[in-house]
Design an enzyme around this catalytic site. Structure first.
Site, PDB file in Angstrom:
ATOM      1  N   ASP A   1       5.031   5.172  11.654  1.00 48.49           N
ATOM      2  CA  ASP A   1       5.361   5.859  10.417  1.00 48.49           C
ATOM      3  C   ASP A   1       6.843   6.101  10.536  1.00 48.49           C
ATOM      4  O   ASP A   1       7.276   6.976  11.291  1.00 48.49           O
ATOM      5  CB  ASP A   1       4.605   7.183  10.294  1.00 48.49           C
ATOM      6  CG  ASP A   1       4.880   7.831   8.957  1.00 48.49           C
ATOM      7  OD1 ASP A   1       6.060   7.901   8.569  1.00 48.49           O
ATOM      8  OD2 ASP A   1       3.926   8.254   8.285  1.00 48.49           O
ATOM      9  N   HIS A   2       7.645   5.320   9.836  1.00 46.09           N
ATOM     10  CA  HIS A   2       9.075   5.359  10.162  1.00 46.09           C
ATOM     11  C   HIS A   2       9.721   6.705   9.827  1.00 46.09           C
ATOM     12  O   HIS A   2      10.795   7.007  10.307  1.00 46.09           O
ATOM     13  CB  HIS A   2       9.827   4.167   9.545  1.00 46.09           C
ATOM     14  CG  HIS A   2      10.119   4.309   8.085  1.00 46.09           C
ATOM     15  ND1 HIS A   2       9.178   4.134   7.128  1.00 46.09           N
ATOM     16  CD2 HIS A   2      11.262   4.615   7.424  1.00 46.09           C
ATOM     17  CE1 HIS A   2       9.722   4.319   5.934  1.00 46.09           C
ATOM     18  NE2 HIS A   2      10.996   4.608   6.087  1.00 46.09           N
TER      19      HIS A   2
ATOM     20  N   HIS B   1       3.811   9.234   5.134  1.00 41.11           N
ATOM     21  CA  HIS B   1       5.070   9.964   5.313  1.00 41.11           C
ATOM     22  C   HIS B   1       4.979  11.440   4.902  1.00 41.11           C
ATOM     23  O   HIS B   1       5.400  12.327   5.640  1.00 41.11           O
ATOM     24  CB  HIS B   1       6.194   9.310   4.519  1.00 41.11           C
ATOM     25  CG  HIS B   1       6.317   7.827   4.736  1.00 41.11           C
ATOM     26  ND1 HIS B   1       6.116   7.242   5.965  1.00 41.11           N
ATOM     27  CD2 HIS B   1       6.625   6.815   3.886  1.00 41.11           C
ATOM     28  CE1 HIS B   1       6.302   5.931   5.849  1.00 41.11           C
ATOM     29  NE2 HIS B   1       6.594   5.651   4.615  1.00 41.11           N
TER      30      HIS B   1
HETATM   31  C1  BG6 Z   1       7.971   2.765   2.857  1.00 36.63           C
HETATM   32  C2  BG6 Z   1       7.302   2.546   1.544  1.00 36.63           C
HETATM   33  O1  BG6 Z   1       7.047   3.158   3.829  1.00 36.63           O
HETATM   34  O2  BG6 Z   1       8.947   3.786   2.719  1.00 36.63           O
HETATM   35  C3  BG6 Z   1       8.318   2.175   0.486  1.00 36.63           C
HETATM   36  O3  BG6 Z   1       6.346   1.513   1.670  1.00 36.63           O
HETATM   37  C4  BG6 Z   1       9.415   3.205   0.419  1.00 36.63           C
HETATM   38  O4  BG6 Z   1       7.705   2.033  -0.778  1.00 36.63           O
HETATM   39  C5  BG6 Z   1       9.971   3.471   1.808  1.00 36.63           C
HETATM   40  O5  BG6 Z   1      10.428   2.719  -0.429  1.00 36.63           O
HETATM   41  C6  BG6 Z   1      10.943   4.629   1.778  1.00 36.63           C
HETATM   42  O6  BG6 Z   1      11.567   4.707   3.027  1.00 36.63           O
HETATM   43  P1  BG6 Z   1      12.979   5.388   3.176  1.00 36.63           P
HETATM   44  O7  BG6 Z   1      13.253   5.348   4.635  1.00 36.63           O
HETATM   45  O8  BG6 Z   1      13.945   4.612   2.340  1.00 36.63           O
HETATM   46  O9  BG6 Z   1      12.796   6.779   2.631  1.00 36.63           O
END
Ligand code: BG6
Length: 523
Positions: A200-201, A263
């Site tokens: 989960d980045h 997230h």
């Molecule tokens: C991803 C989603 O996990 O996170 C995307 O699949 C989204 O739809 C993205 O745009 C958002 O990541 P960040 O790091 O730009 O907030």
């Protein structure tokens, strides 16, 4: 107005890059090696880890995909990707030694007979660099391939032998609780839970990792971190982008599965968890899972009282005219939500009665992810007794700005210096990006590094995924059954649907403005 700043000199310049851990050597096997995620995130992150010295000389990469590349074409692909996302970073000996570590296998990973080729290439690369046999299999591919690949890795014997075997899984981890369970069972047929790293980045983002530090390393906050002092928690993950080139995936997933299940709920868990007994991965994850399990699960008929979904129409985002979602994906009848706002409650002692307002959406007025802790309002005696005029007595707020500009802010009320009879709300900036680390690593750098050193703290454990789906499932079912009914449309470039404020006001103060650049730091 910023009245003060404290910068943490201790951390300056170094960030959290240089940790004192023995870093083993490793072979990354990337499935989906020519895909978008690999290009945008994985290669630039690996290059930073190479450049900073953490993985330098310790890694090799075997890229796997169906493209008819050879090693040279793949290296060129990686070189372009790094150049695009880390302009001017790739040069000299560092760059050439990095690219020399990349190899390619053109194969259809779904076919068991191709696995023999994979085994041969793995052996070649490991031998060439005298690697110790540690392997990280990174599945950056469509989820229907997860289980077959895990299975063929097991039957081919690639999971045996010396060294560790870890698998990294990108989301979506399942489609609902049932499919997530099936997927998990298939993975467990090949890997142990402790070797499964579910990405989960958001858990790799500096400010999300900071939540625990802020809470548990500061006397100032922990005693106040409960229903007695906190009136509501507000979490926003607003984006300006549309669905881009992921139309098929997004149309099936929607914002609830794409952002909330993972997230947003992970951020809720970080804010809400109890202090772990020990700062160890499993102890931390135990507390997160307890928080997720205490979420009040809404019955389908309750969903409209607590959850709003929306979809963008055409509009103007960041000065550019953009089409509506339905036009963008070419389905004039789509009821997929591109926005979700919800009020969550945790049924436990600490958080009883405290609304957690969450919202996320695409094509909103600005990109902003933050967590706002709204403390209770004090009795208005200061104003009443001293005849002070002016602004309402604003409750204190603690703001963790996750992105785009990382920072921590605390708002409070002071007496205006020019007019002693006026109160003004003020914000103190406690810390910001450059104070935390000169070249703050990207989420994927941290996470790839954690996989190599075997630290699962910032990955989701199976029981967390399960608890998240339990909360999401009835809402997703309600959305599917309702179709267009209750779907609130909003113009691209706006705050999102007004209905979100309706459910917010029912339980709490409204969401802070997205259009006002100073919000939520100053009212
Ligand atoms: C991803 C989603 O996990 O996170 C995307 O699949 C989204 O739809 C993205 O745009 C958002 O990541 P960040 O790091 O730009 O907030």
């Amino acid at each position: 107005m910023i009245v003060g700043e404290l910068h943490g000199d201790v951390c300056k310049g170094g960030g959290d890059v240089h940790r004192q851990v023995d870093v083993p050597d490793v072979l990354f096997v990337f499935f989906g090696a020519t895909g978008d995620l690999a290009r945008r995130k994985l290669y630039p992150a690996l290059y930073e880890l190479w450049r900073s010295g953490e993985l330098r000389g310790r890694m090799a990469v075997l890229g796997v995909s169906r493209r008819p590349f050879d090693d040279e074409a793949y290296r060129e692909f990686v070189r372009k990707a790094v150049n695009e996302y880390r302009p001017f970073a790739l040069y000299g000996e560092t760059a050439s030694s990095f690219l020399e570590r990349f190899f390619f296998l053109s194969a259809d990973v779904g076919k068991p007979e191709e696995t023999a080729k994979l085994a041969t290439r793995i052996a070649e690369v490991e031998e060439r660099f005298s690697l110790s046999g540690n392997r990280v299999f990174y599945l950056s591919i469509a989820p229907q391939h997860f289980a077959p690949i895990a299975q063929s890795l097991r039957t081919s014997g690639l999971l045996e032998g010396r060294g560790f075997r870890r698998v990294v899984i990108e989301k979506p981890f399942g489609w609902d609780l049932r499919s997530a369970r099936e997927l998990n069972a298939a993975l467990l047929g090949a890997f142990d839970e402790r070797d499964i790293y579910r990405i989960d980045h958001y858990l790799g983002k500096a400010m999300v990792q900071n939540i625990a530090v802020l809470r548990f390393a500061n006397l100032l906050f922990e005693p106040l971190w409960n229903r007695h002092y906190i009136a509501q928690v507000e979490i926003t993950a607003a984006e300006t982008v549309g669905v881009g080139d992921r139309k098929g995936y997004y149309e099936a997933a929607g914002a609830l599965r794409d952002m909330v299940q993972n997230h947003i709920l992970q951020m809720v868990a970080m804010v809400a968890m109890e202090p772990p007994g020990r700062f160890e991965p499993e102890a931390i994850r135990d507390e997160k899972v307890k928080a997720l399990r205490s979420l009040r699960i809404y019955r389908p008929e309750e969903v409209p009282l607590f959850v709003v979904r929306g979809q963008y129409r055409s509009g103007v985002t960041l000065g550019e005219a953009v089409p509506g979602y339905r036009e963008e994906i070419g389905n004039p009848a789509s009821t997929t939500e591109t926005y979700v706002a919800a009020v969550l409650f945790l049924e436990n002692f600490r958080w009883w009665g405290v609304p957690f307002l969450v919202r996320t959406g695409k094509r909103l007025a600005r990109k902003r992810t933050d967590i706002v802790i709204h403390f209770h309002t004090l009795p208005h005696t200061v104003k009443a007794l001293s005849g002070i005029e002016g602004e309402e007595l604003a409750p204190n707020r603690l703001i963790l700005r996750v992105q785009p500009d990382e920072g921590i802010f605390l708002t409070f009320n002071v007496r205006a210096s020019r007019s002693p009879f006026q109160l003004i709300p003020t914000a103190m900036e406690l810390s910001r990006g450059e104070a935390i680390g000169f070249n703050t690593p990207e989420a994927y750098e941290r996470l790839l590094y954690d996989v190599v050193v075997g630290d699962p703290t910032n990955f989701t454990r199976w029981d967390e995924v399960e608890a998240a789906w339990r909360w999401v499932d009835p809402i997703a079912e309600f959305f599917a059954a309702a179709g267009e009914e209750g779907l609130a449309f909003y113009p691209a470039g706006s705050e999102g649907p007004e209905e979100a404020q309706r459910i917010a006001r029912r339980h709490a103060l409204p969401f802070t403005s997205l259009v006002d650049e100073r919000a939520p730091i100053l009212p």
